[in-house]
Design a protein around this motif. Structure first.
Motif, PDB file in Angstrom:
ATOM      1  N   ALA A   1       0.934  -1.172  -0.008  1.00  0.00           N
ATOM      2  CA  ALA A   1      -0.196  -0.065   0.160  1.00  0.00           C
ATOM      3  C   ALA A   1       0.948   1.261  -0.140  1.00  0.00           C
ATOM      4  O   ALA A   1       0.679   2.322  -0.829  1.00  0.00           O
ATOM      5  N   VAL A   2       1.859   1.277   0.973  1.00  0.00           N
ATOM      6  CA  VAL A   2       2.709   2.271   0.841  1.00  0.00           C
ATOM      7  C   VAL A   2       3.566   2.636  -0.372  1.00  0.00           C
ATOM      8  O   VAL A   2       3.728   3.829  -0.992  1.00  0.00           O
TER       9      VAL A   2
ATOM     10  N   VAL B   1       2.611   1.742  -3.693  1.00  0.00           N
ATOM     11  CA  VAL B   1       1.975   2.114  -4.660  1.00  0.00           C
ATOM     12  C   VAL B   1       1.805   3.699  -4.345  1.00  0.00           C
ATOM     13  O   VAL B   1       1.626   4.421  -5.237  1.00  0.00           O
ATOM     14  N   PHE B   2       1.250   3.921  -3.059  1.00  0.00           N
ATOM     15  CA  PHE B   2       0.784   5.301  -2.739  1.00  0.00           C
ATOM     16  C   PHE B   2       1.878   6.268  -3.158  1.00  0.00           C
ATOM     17  O   PHE B   2       1.885   7.374  -3.853  1.00  0.00           O
ATOM     18  N   LEU B   3       3.235   5.957  -2.848  1.00  0.00           N
ATOM     19  CA  LEU B   3       4.369   6.718  -3.062  1.00  0.00           C
ATOM     20  C   LEU B   3       4.730   6.884  -4.564  1.00  0.00           C
ATOM     21  O   LEU B   3       5.235   7.909  -5.046  1.00  0.00           O
TER      22      LEU B   3
ATOM     23  N   ARG C   1       2.543   6.463  -7.056  1.00  0.00           N
ATOM     24  CA  ARG C   1       1.513   7.300  -7.481  1.00  0.00           C
ATOM     25  C   ARG C   1       1.967   8.860  -7.294  1.00  0.00           C
ATOM     26  O   ARG C   1       1.739   9.688  -8.172  1.00  0.00           O
ATOM     27  N   TRP C   2       2.179   9.084  -6.144  1.00  0.00           N
ATOM     28  CA  TRP C   2       2.383  10.429  -5.781  1.00  0.00           C
ATOM     29  C   TRP C   2       3.578  10.929  -6.480  1.00  0.00           C
ATOM     30  O   TRP C   2       3.564  12.170  -7.132  1.00  0.00           O
TER      31      TRP C   2
ATOM     32  N   LYS D   1       2.451  11.624 -10.178  1.00  0.00           N
ATOM     33  CA  LYS D   1       1.559  12.810 -10.031  1.00  0.00           C
ATOM     34  C   LYS D   1       2.243  14.044 -10.191  1.00  0.00           C
ATOM     35  O   LYS D   1       1.856  15.212 -10.921  1.00  0.00           O
TER      36      LYS D   1
END
Length: 424
Positions: A186-187, A189-191, A193-194, A197
């Motif tokens: 989860a972490v 993927v989040f990072l 994607r960040w 972005k």
């Protein structure tokens, strides 16, 4: 080699951008603002008017330069939709591109030979690889660290209430392991994607897609782009039948080698009228070797050799050592190793940023690598014979403007490419 000297009153200009997903409106507004700045510095007048919306994207430039009135229509030959489609990849696909592209350039020996000429563009090519790998490492390390903390907290809570031992302990251990992996995923993927972005600040994904697009067929032109180039040739062919004194094709960055294909096809197909407008080509900030050095770039190498001897063409190649994103002063025909007998193009000259920009502006722009890569389309504080606005909207043809101009003494014209085979 060139026609007799003529005064240009009408010109058609075709701008082929590099790998750029932005709407072509950006180029019109850049021309408007920078043209106003250059005219103020150089003492001439230039006005920009948007073209009609029902045609290809273009604008009109009306100029008064050296006592002459000139009307120029400037068309942007759009392939930004192809660029956007090529950038629409998932994060895993981008990392797959990274591996494939790096393997192509390293395994073919192309990367090493490119470094023999200019390290700047090679560093620019390695930059997205390093940044994307660093982002992946940060995401994995942070995810793993937080997962370890969660695992330790869960095991500690179970031990604190005295429930350890036996089957229950094993279940708790597996549960803690699953929680750790879940947090890691989860972490991460989040990072990632960040990071993607906010790529408009660091351009790692953008540059990775750029190099991957050129390398995906090992130097051959992608089919969807080949069809678009044929359309570009049709547009230019119509202009060559127009009542104007010059048709000028401008290829910026990777747009330079696209222009090489288009112009070569036009001439081979007999679509350049002998009594028509003067045909001129100006390559700006070119990165031709990034493609021409690849094994399957046979058509590009053939087109480079073909244009090098043409007497119905004027080809001026403008780069600057201060632009770290181009192969500055590298003769694209010579370094590719396809110099034919009787070669006289391109004329390789320098925009000499350190001389043509004021000390204050050079200091401000020196480390803004992407901005400098667009400087060829902008105003100069102390312009010499390279003035983008006089070239596109002035009374002299490209041939007359650079007639008798010696090539840069610092140009690199030694064959470097491992691959020199040509398309039949």
């Amino acid at each position: 080699m060139t026609k007799d000297k003529v005064t240009v009153t009408r010109r058609r200009v075709f701008h082929i951008p590099g790998y750029d997903p932005i709407h072509p409106r950006r180029y019109r507004e850049l021309y408007r603002s920078e043209g106003a700045a250059q005219s103020k510095t150089s003492g001439y007048q230039i006005a920009v008017q948007a073209g009609s919306r029902d045609e290809s994207f273009h604008w009109w430039a009306q100029a008064q330069i050296d006592g002459q009135s000139v009307d120029a229509r400037i068309d942007v030959l759009v392939w930004s939709d192809i660029v956007r489609d090529s950038m629409a990849h998932s994060i895993p696909a981008t990392y797959r591109q990274l591996i494939q592209t790096a393997w192509i350039y390293i395994s073919t020996g192309t990367l090493r030979r490119l470094m023999w000429m200019r390290k700047g563009p090679v560093i620019a090519a390695l930059y997205p690889v390093g940044v994307l790998l660093l982002q992946l490492l940060i995401a994995l390390q942070l995810g793993w660290g937080l997962g370890r903390l969660a695992e330790a907290a869960l095991n500690g809570a179970v031990s604190g209430v005295g429930l350890g031992g036996g089957l229950f302990a094993a279940i708790i251990g597996w549960l803690a392991w699953a929680v750790k992996l879940g947090i890691l995923g989860a972490v991460s993927v989040f990072l990632l994607r960040w990071f993607k972005k906010h790529d408009n600040r660091i351009f790692a994904h953008y540059l990775m897609h750029d190099y991957a697009f050129s390398a995906q067929y090992r130097g051959a032109t992608p089919p969807e782009l080949s069809a678009r180039l044929a359309g570009f040739a049709d547009q230019i062919s119509e202009a060559l039948e127009d009542e104007c004194e010059e048709v000028l094709i401008v290829g910026h960055s990777s747009g330079a080698h696209l222009a090489v294909h288009v112009i070569a096809d036009l001439i081979r197909d007999g679509r350049v009228p002998a009594e028509g407008p003067a045909l001129a080509f100006m390559s700006l900030g070119q990165v031709v070797p990034m493609v021409s050095f690849l094994p399957e770039a046979k058509q590009l190498r053939a087109d480079l050799a073909f244009l090098a001897t043409r007497e119905d063409l004027t080809w001026v190649d403008v780069t600057a050592p201060g632009d770290g994103c181009c192969f500055a002063l590298c003769d694209p025909v010579a370094v590719t190793g396809v110099t034919p007998p009787g070669k006289h193009w391109p004329l390789v000259i320098s925009a000499a940023f350190t001389q043509t920009l004021s000390a204050a502006r050079w200091k401000k722009l020196r480390w803004r690598f992407f901005r400098l890569h667009f400087q060829y389309l902008c105003a100069f504080d102390h312009p010499k014979d390279y003035d983008y606005f006089q070239i596109t909207a002035g009374p002299l043809t490209l041939a007359d403007r650079f007639r008798g101009r010696a090539p840069s003494k610092s140009r690199i014209d030694v064959p470097m490419s491992k691959y020199t085979s040509l398309a039949p």
